[in-house]
Design a protein around this motif. Structure first.
Motif, PDB file in Angstrom:
ATOM      1  N   ARG A  10     -54.344  38.265 120.678  1.00  0.00           N
ATOM      2  CA  ARG A  10     -53.652  37.331 119.788  1.00  0.00           C
ATOM      3  C   ARG A  10     -52.355  37.939 119.291  1.00  0.00           C
ATOM      4  NH1 ARG A  10     -57.606  38.939 115.519  1.00  0.00           N
ATOM      5  NH2 ARG A  10     -56.324  39.690 113.823  1.00  0.00           N
ATOM      6  N   LEU A  11     -51.445  37.053 118.961  1.00  0.00           N
ATOM      7  CA  LEU A  11     -50.145  37.425 118.409  1.00  0.00           C
ATOM      8  C   LEU A  11     -50.272  37.378 116.896  1.00  0.00           C
ATOM      9  CD1 LEU A  11     -47.080  37.909 119.005  1.00  0.00           C
ATOM     10  CD2 LEU A  11     -46.815  35.442 118.715  1.00  0.00           C
ATOM     11  N   GLN A  12     -49.735  38.390 116.229  1.00  0.00           N
ATOM     12  CA  GLN A  12     -49.838  38.427 114.775  1.00  0.00           C
ATOM     13  C   GLN A  12     -48.636  39.144 114.194  1.00  0.00           C
ATOM     14  OE1 GLN A  12     -53.755  39.353 113.092  1.00  0.00           O
ATOM     15  NE2 GLN A  12     -52.770  40.935 111.861  1.00  0.00           N
ATOM     16  N   TRP A  13     -48.160  38.651 113.043  1.00  0.00           N
ATOM     17  CA  TRP A  13     -47.113  39.354 112.303  1.00  0.00           C
ATOM     18  C   TRP A  13     -47.767  40.495 111.541  1.00  0.00           C
ATOM     19  CZ3 TRP A  13     -42.042  39.877 111.899  1.00  0.00           C
ATOM     20  CH2 TRP A  13     -41.536  40.551 110.799  1.00  0.00           C
ATOM     21  N   GLU A  14     -47.222  41.675 111.669  1.00  0.00           N
ATOM     22  CA  GLU A  14     -47.726  42.843 110.960  1.00  0.00           C
ATOM     23  C   GLU A  14     -46.631  43.364 110.046  1.00  0.00           C
ATOM     24  OE1 GLU A  14     -50.537  44.782 110.647  1.00  0.00           O
ATOM     25  OE2 GLU A  14     -51.619  43.211 111.726  1.00  0.00           O
ATOM     26  N   ALA A  15     -46.828  43.190 108.752  1.00  0.00           N
ATOM     27  CA  ALA A  15     -45.826  43.642 107.784  1.00  0.00           C
ATOM     28  C   ALA A  15     -45.591  45.145 107.884  1.00  0.00           C
ATOM     29  CB  ALA A  15     -46.255  43.260 106.375  1.00  0.00           C
ATOM     30  N   THR A  16     -46.660  45.911 108.114  1.00  0.00           N
ATOM     31  CA  THR A  16     -46.516  47.364 108.200  1.00  0.00           C
ATOM     32  C   THR A  16     -45.685  47.782 109.411  1.00  0.00           C
ATOM     33  OG1 THR A  16     -48.616  47.552 109.373  1.00  0.00           O
ATOM     34  CG2 THR A  16     -48.681  47.860 106.985  1.00  0.00           C
ATOM     35  N   GLN A  17     -45.692  46.952 110.462  1.00  0.00           N
ATOM     36  CA  GLN A  17     -44.887  47.234 111.657  1.00  0.00           C
ATOM     37  C   GLN A  17     -43.525  46.545 111.569  1.00  0.00           C
ATOM     38  OE1 GLN A  17     -45.774  49.145 114.336  1.00  0.00           O
ATOM     39  NE2 GLN A  17     -47.669  49.688 113.302  1.00  0.00           N
ATOM     40  N   ASN A  18     -43.370  45.663 110.575  1.00  0.00           N
ATOM     41  CA  ASN A  18     -42.170  44.863 110.389  1.00  0.00           C
ATOM     42  C   ASN A  18     -41.835  44.074 111.654  1.00  0.00           C
ATOM     43  OD1 ASN A  18     -40.049  43.814 108.857  1.00  0.00           O
ATOM     44  ND2 ASN A  18     -38.613  45.315 109.689  1.00  0.00           N
ATOM     45  N   GLY A  19     -42.879  43.484 112.249  1.00  0.00           N
ATOM     46  CA  GLY A  19     -42.664  42.698 113.452  1.00  0.00           C
ATOM     47  C   GLY A  19     -43.969  42.152 113.997  1.00  0.00           C
ATOM     48  N   TYR A  20     -43.833  41.406 115.078  1.00  0.00           N
ATOM     49  CA  TYR A  20     -45.002  40.848 115.742  1.00  0.00           C
ATOM     50  C   TYR A  20     -45.658  41.900 116.629  1.00  0.00           C
ATOM     51  CZ  TYR A  20     -44.069  36.064 114.315  1.00  0.00           C
ATOM     52  OH  TYR A  20     -43.900  34.925 113.576  1.00  0.00           O
ATOM     53  N   VAL A  21     -46.968  41.768 116.738  1.00  0.00           N
ATOM     54  CA  VAL A  21     -47.743  42.634 117.614  1.00  0.00           C
ATOM     55  C   VAL A  21     -48.730  41.778 118.397  1.00  0.00           C
ATOM     56  CG1 VAL A  21     -47.584  44.661 116.088  1.00  0.00           C
ATOM     57  CG2 VAL A  21     -49.537  43.101 115.888  1.00  0.00           C
ATOM     58  N   ILE A  22     -49.153  42.296 119.528  1.00  0.00           N
ATOM     59  CA  ILE A  22     -50.266  41.714 120.274  1.00  0.00           C
ATOM     60  C   ILE A  22     -51.477  42.571 119.925  1.00  0.00           C
ATOM     61  CG2 ILE A  22     -51.288  41.427 122.559  1.00  0.00           C
ATOM     62  CD1 ILE A  22     -49.245  39.418 122.295  1.00  0.00           C
ATOM     63  N   LEU A  23     -52.497  41.922 119.383  1.00  0.00           N
ATOM     64  CA  LEU A  23     -53.744  42.624 119.091  1.00  0.00           C
ATOM     65  C   LEU A  23     -54.726  42.315 120.202  1.00  0.00           C
ATOM     66  CD1 LEU A  23     -54.076  41.818 115.291  1.00  0.00           C
ATOM     67  CD2 LEU A  23     -53.292  43.951 116.324  1.00  0.00           C
ATOM     68  N   TYR A  24     -55.442  43.344 120.647  1.00  0.00           N
ATOM     69  CA  TYR A  24     -56.441  43.172 121.697  1.00  0.00           C
ATOM     70  C   TYR A  24     -57.542  44.196 121.474  1.00  0.00           C
ATOM     71  CZ  TYR A  24     -53.333  46.713 123.774  1.00  0.00           C
ATOM     72  OH  TYR A  24     -52.540  47.806 123.995  1.00  0.00           O
ATOM     73  N   PRO A  25     -58.678  44.022 122.135  1.00  0.00           N
ATOM     74  CA  PRO A  25     -59.831  44.885 121.845  1.00  0.00           C
ATOM     75  C   PRO A  25     -59.545  46.382 121.913  1.00  0.00           C
ATOM     76  CG  PRO A  25     -60.522  43.057 123.199  1.00  0.00           C
ATOM     77  CD  PRO A  25     -59.021  42.979 123.102  1.00  0.00           C
ATOM     78  N   GLU A  26     -58.679  46.808 122.817  1.00  0.00           N
ATOM     79  CA  GLU A  26     -58.415  48.238 122.982  1.00  0.00           C
ATOM     80  C   GLU A  26     -57.303  48.751 122.085  1.00  0.00           C
ATOM     81  OE1 GLU A  26     -57.985  46.142 125.843  1.00  0.00           O
ATOM     82  OE2 GLU A  26     -60.120  46.214 126.214  1.00  0.00           O
ATOM     83  N   GLY A  27     -56.610  47.862 121.368  1.00  0.00           N
ATOM     84  CA  GLY A  27     -55.522  48.349 120.537  1.00  0.00           C
ATOM     85  C   GLY A  27     -54.506  47.292 120.163  1.00  0.00           C
TER      86      GLY A  27
END
Length: 92
Positions: A16-33
């Motif tokens: 899934r795609l998610q905004w991560e404030a700590t990364q100051n950007g979007y990330v792809i989250l997946y089971p391995e990381g």
């Protein structure tokens, strides 16, 4: 994979795609990381909803970034890479 404009991308199960404030950007989250995305990847992947075709996504991106040239080719190449990374699949 050679992506076609008429294909409809969607996120692979467990990804899934998610905004991560700590990364100051979007990330792809997946089971391995997690994978941090740059602005271009984020702009493309925020349009992935399982309903829009690649052509429709390109039209939206061209409206948002009218100065961008070669946008369709870039989107097709990126989505082929996202498929190879197993982030997205395409509806039949």
């Amino acid at each position: 994979m050679h992506v076609q404009p008429g294909q409809v991308p969607l996120f692979r199960r467990g990804y899934r795609l998610q905004w991560e404030a700590t990364q100051n950007g979007y990330v792809i989250l997946y089971p391995e990381g997690m994978a941090k995305l740059n602005e271009s990847a984020s702009a493309i992947l925020t349009l992935v909803d399982g309903n829009k075709s690649v052509a429709e996504m390109v039209t939206e991106l061209q409206a948002r970034f009218p100065q961008a040239e070669g946008l369709e080719e870039d989107v097709l190449e990126f989505l082929a890479l996202a498929y190879a990374q197993k982030w997205v699949v395409f509806r039949d």
